[in-house]
Scaffold this active site. Sequence first.
Site, PDB file in Angstrom:
ATOM      1  N   HIS A 196      -6.851  -3.987 -17.086  1.00 45.52           N
ATOM      2  CA  HIS A 196      -6.092  -4.116 -18.333  1.00 45.52           C
ATOM      3  C   HIS A 196      -6.534  -3.088 -19.373  1.00 45.52           C
ATOM      4  O   HIS A 196      -5.738  -2.570 -20.142  1.00 45.52           O
ATOM      5  CB  HIS A 196      -6.245  -5.534 -18.892  1.00 45.52           C
ATOM      6  CG  HIS A 196      -5.197  -6.463 -18.365  1.00 45.52           C
ATOM      7  ND1 HIS A 196      -5.380  -7.805 -18.250  1.00 45.52           N
ATOM      8  CD2 HIS A 196      -3.950  -6.217 -17.937  1.00 45.52           C
ATOM      9  CE1 HIS A 196      -4.283  -8.356 -17.759  1.00 45.52           C
ATOM     10  NE2 HIS A 196      -3.400  -7.414 -17.556  1.00 45.52           N
ATOM     11  N   ARG A 298       9.487  -0.890  -7.386  1.00 45.23           N
ATOM     12  CA  ARG A 298       8.654  -1.858  -6.646  1.00 45.23           C
ATOM     13  C   ARG A 298       9.263  -3.250  -6.811  1.00 45.23           C
ATOM     14  O   ARG A 298       8.895  -3.988  -7.728  1.00 45.23           O
ATOM     15  CB  ARG A 298       7.233  -1.854  -7.203  1.00 45.23           C
ATOM     16  CG  ARG A 298       6.415  -0.608  -6.916  1.00 45.23           C
ATOM     17  CD  ARG A 298       5.014  -0.764  -7.508  1.00 45.23           C
ATOM     18  NE  ARG A 298       4.054   0.177  -6.982  1.00 45.23           N
ATOM     19  CZ  ARG A 298       3.643   1.275  -7.626  1.00 45.23           C
ATOM     20  NH1 ARG A 298       4.120   1.569  -8.815  1.00 45.23           N
ATOM     21  NH2 ARG A 298       2.751   2.081  -7.077  1.00 45.23           N
ATOM     22  N   ARG A 334      12.641   0.199  -3.177  1.00 47.58           N
ATOM     23  CA  ARG A 334      11.773  -0.138  -2.044  1.00 47.58           C
ATOM     24  C   ARG A 334      11.938  -1.617  -1.715  1.00 47.58           C
ATOM     25  O   ARG A 334      11.905  -2.455  -2.627  1.00 47.58           O
ATOM     26  CB  ARG A 334      10.309   0.152  -2.393  1.00 47.58           C
ATOM     27  CG  ARG A 334       9.383  -0.239  -1.249  1.00 47.58           C
ATOM     28  CD  ARG A 334       7.971   0.183  -1.495  1.00 47.58           C
ATOM     29  NE  ARG A 334       7.304  -0.669  -2.457  1.00 47.58           N
ATOM     30  CZ  ARG A 334       6.062  -0.456  -2.881  1.00 47.58           C
ATOM     31  NH1 ARG A 334       5.386   0.593  -2.435  1.00 47.58           N
ATOM     32  NH2 ARG A 334       5.501  -1.257  -3.749  1.00 47.58           N
ATOM     33  N   GLU A 422       2.636   5.777   4.125  1.00 47.92           N
ATOM     34  CA  GLU A 422       1.415   5.174   3.568  1.00 47.92           C
ATOM     35  C   GLU A 422       0.356   5.004   4.642  1.00 47.92           C
ATOM     36  O   GLU A 422      -0.812   4.792   4.352  1.00 47.92           O
ATOM     37  CB  GLU A 422       1.732   3.792   2.983  1.00 47.92           C
ATOM     38  CG  GLU A 422       2.673   3.845   1.810  1.00 47.92           C
ATOM     39  CD  GLU A 422       3.158   2.469   1.412  1.00 47.92           C
ATOM     40  OE1 GLU A 422       2.789   2.008   0.334  1.00 47.92           O
ATOM     41  OE2 GLU A 422       3.924   1.868   2.189  1.00 47.92           O
ATOM     42  N   ASN A 445      -1.324   6.159  -2.717  1.00 46.12           N
ATOM     43  CA  ASN A 445      -2.367   5.154  -2.998  1.00 46.12           C
ATOM     44  C   ASN A 445      -2.837   4.529  -1.686  1.00 46.12           C
ATOM     45  O   ASN A 445      -4.027   4.479  -1.386  1.00 46.12           O
ATOM     46  CB  ASN A 445      -1.833   4.042  -3.907  1.00 46.12           C
ATOM     47  CG  ASN A 445      -1.195   4.583  -5.163  1.00 46.12           C
ATOM     48  OD1 ASN A 445      -1.551   5.659  -5.605  1.00 46.12           O
ATOM     49  ND2 ASN A 445      -0.256   3.858  -5.731  1.00 46.12           N
ATOM     50  N   ASP A 446      -1.863   4.044  -0.898  1.00 49.37           N
ATOM     51  CA  ASP A 446      -2.245   3.435   0.375  1.00 49.37           C
ATOM     52  C   ASP A 446      -2.619   4.495   1.405  1.00 49.37           C
ATOM     53  O   ASP A 446      -3.531   4.286   2.203  1.00 49.37           O
ATOM     54  CB  ASP A 446      -1.113   2.543   0.900  1.00 49.37           C
ATOM     55  CG  ASP A 446      -1.163   1.166   0.259  1.00 49.37           C
ATOM     56  OD1 ASP A 446      -2.275   0.607   0.164  1.00 49.37           O
ATOM     57  OD2 ASP A 446      -0.111   0.657  -0.171  1.00 49.37           O
ATOM     58  N   ARG A 456      -8.617   0.555  -2.162  1.00 47.43           N
ATOM     59  CA  ARG A 456      -8.111   1.251  -3.356  1.00 47.43           C
ATOM     60  C   ARG A 456      -8.500   0.547  -4.652  1.00 47.43           C
ATOM     61  O   ARG A 456      -8.434   1.128  -5.728  1.00 47.43           O
ATOM     62  CB  ARG A 456      -6.585   1.412  -3.269  1.00 47.43           C
ATOM     63  CG  ARG A 456      -5.854   0.099  -3.220  1.00 47.43           C
ATOM     64  CD  ARG A 456      -4.391   0.267  -2.858  1.00 47.43           C
ATOM     65  NE  ARG A 456      -3.537   0.437  -4.011  1.00 47.43           N
ATOM     66  CZ  ARG A 456      -2.207   0.475  -3.959  1.00 47.43           C
ATOM     67  NH1 ARG A 456      -1.585   0.386  -2.793  1.00 47.43           N
ATOM     68  NH2 ARG A 456      -1.494   0.604  -5.040  1.00 47.43           N
ATOM     69  N   CYS A 493       5.335   9.183  -4.443  1.00 51.81           N
ATOM     70  CA  CYS A 493       5.506   8.147  -5.469  1.00 51.81           C
ATOM     71  C   CYS A 493       4.210   7.395  -5.734  1.00 51.81           C
ATOM     72  O   CYS A 493       4.208   6.402  -6.445  1.00 51.81           O
ATOM     73  CB  CYS A 493       6.636   7.190  -5.088  1.00 51.81           C
ATOM     74  SG  CYS A 493       6.302   6.266  -3.582  1.00 51.81           S
TER      75      CYS A 493
HETATM   76  C1  PEP Z   1       1.390   3.742  -2.666  1.00 50.66           C
HETATM   77  O1  PEP Z   1       0.784   3.095  -1.815  1.00 50.66           O
HETATM   78  O2  PEP Z   1       1.070   4.894  -3.025  1.00 50.66           O
HETATM   79  C2  PEP Z   1       2.569   3.169  -3.336  1.00 50.66           C
HETATM   80  C3  PEP Z   1       3.320   3.887  -4.142  1.00 50.66           C
HETATM   81  O3  PEP Z   1       2.798   1.831  -3.134  1.00 50.66           O
HETATM   82  P1  PEP Z   1       1.979   0.683  -3.929  1.00 50.66           P
HETATM   83  O4  PEP Z   1       1.099   1.349  -4.935  1.00 50.66           O
HETATM   84  O5  PEP Z   1       2.988  -0.212  -4.545  1.00 50.66           O
HETATM   85  O6  PEP Z   1       1.220   0.048  -2.798  1.00 50.66           O
HETATM   86 MG    MG Z   2       1.614   1.263  -1.105  1.00 48.74          MG
END
Ligand code: PEP
Ligand code: MG
Length: 561
Positions: A196, A298, A334, A422, A445-446, A456, A493
């Site tokens: 936060h 999302r 998505r 991912e 990210n994933d 992560r 993304c």
């Molecule tokens: C990602 O994994 O980069 C992604 C955009 O999906 P999320 O962050 O919602 O897992």
């Molecule tokens: Mg993801």
Amino acid sequence: MSSQQSTASGNRVLVGTPVVPGVAYAPVMWPGDRPELPPAGPELPEDARDAEADRFSRAALAVAGRLRDRASQATGAASEVLATTAGLATDKAWLGTTEKLIRGGSPATNAVAAATDQFADMFTKLGGLMAERVTDLRDVRDRILAELLGTPEPGVPAPSEPAILLADDLAPADTAGLDPALIVGIGTRLGGPTSHTAIIARQLGIPCIVGLAEAGAVDAGTPVLIDGGEGTITVEPPAAEARTRVEESARRAAEIARWRGPGHTSDGAPVAILSNVQDGASARTAAERPVEGVGLFRTELAFLDRAEEPSVDEQAALYREVVDAFPGGKVVIRTLDAGSDKPLKFVDHAHEENPALGVRGIRIAEGDPGLLDRQLDAIAAAADGAAAAPWVMAPMIATAAEARAFAAKARSRGLVAGVMVEVPAVALCADAVLAEVDFVSLGTNDLTQYAMAADRMSSELASLTDPWQPAVLRLIKLTAEAGTAAGKPVGVCGEAAADPLLACVLVGLGVTSLSCAAGAAAAVGARVAGVTLQQCRWAAEAAVGAADPAGAREAARAALA
Ligand code: PEP
Ligand code: MG
């Protein structure tokens, strides 16, 4: 990258995880002490317990009331965070546990501390977003303790001169009240980029770094230079040099404020700059920024609080709101990425030892195909009569066969079909996957989490979950090359798209669109607009060839200078 380095002129540099870009130079301040946790008191006599429980309820109500008042005076994320924190102070389960302990003979101060420990343990075990709420809960505990002890409510005192706030961790309710004219930078030892504190710092535009392991080594009053984009704090830098850095950063900020889009390099190669959204409201807010559409909607985030699956009509209305926010623009929806750190109440999640590697995203459709079918029906209904048809993509695809099955379902409803990259397996087989779909979008990210085998959400592993890791850049390169060969769009993304320097590298690797938080889009667009496609290609080559994230950043910066 180590947590401490030194500059060429020998100054100590603390390194953390960059959260909000911007450069500031000011002395350090530390927040005041939190109330001491009380030693275990003597057991309360039976006839004093009702009154003690009552005293506790009044203290909790008073704290919740004050937080709600502040929420009503604040705006945006700050208001939401204050309201959420106020909600914790009136959470039935937590209040009930505390009252039960008081009725068992525990003084209110001990009871509230014990109940908080119990809930903090539970949140930590749940992991993900829940684990990040532990700081919020401890803050509520401290405010109620102060109320019970009759001491001033804890918080960050306003400094008389601009200062850079260092802390172990900041309670969101403290961060929400900060004045960006006086607190010109924030560095915390703990906390992740999605805490936060990070969210509010982003809203307030205060340069912010988290995961600064060595923050405790800098005393109050020491002049430091914070660079929120690089994630560094330079201790006692030469003053003239520091002021030049601040001026340069202000000049860059002015360039960003002037940038309007659409996205392209300085020699005119188009790069769509898009936004990540989660509902109609965030899409309309994004549409006020210089973005060309939505690169990632999302959908699961719109339904986190829902006990029942929303009907097809209700879903269609929500999706249409997002599509209508960008009339004629690109919108990529998505399908539900439920599971792991985003469980949905209406999705059957069996207990798993390792949910990040379990039945999440598209894998849920195996056991419950109706859920995906109904969502695709709703997206097709939202597309009907819209100024531009949305594209649809599936999360957590691992094989070309999964991509084929998803594309068949989407195309049978007239939708343009894509998948997220991912899982490293998909990047490695990007040519086979791209043969099945119309586009792909890299969820960095994933992709980083799975490539580096590093959670992560872990602030301890932030140096591994860095998308500048050469292994991650190589997976992106493979995917982008396959996209170029197939003549199909390859977007990014994940959070990587929000890093202006990395954005140039991604463009150089062959990525065709960048989608990030709307607030970060202009900085990305302005940076890409300042360099040629060839410079991006040089930067990409240099970064991919580097030995580690620090080397990759340095090499990219040099290639783009
Ligand atoms: C990602 O994994 O980069 C992604 C955009 O999906 P999320 O962050 O919602 O897992
Ligand atoms: Mg993801």
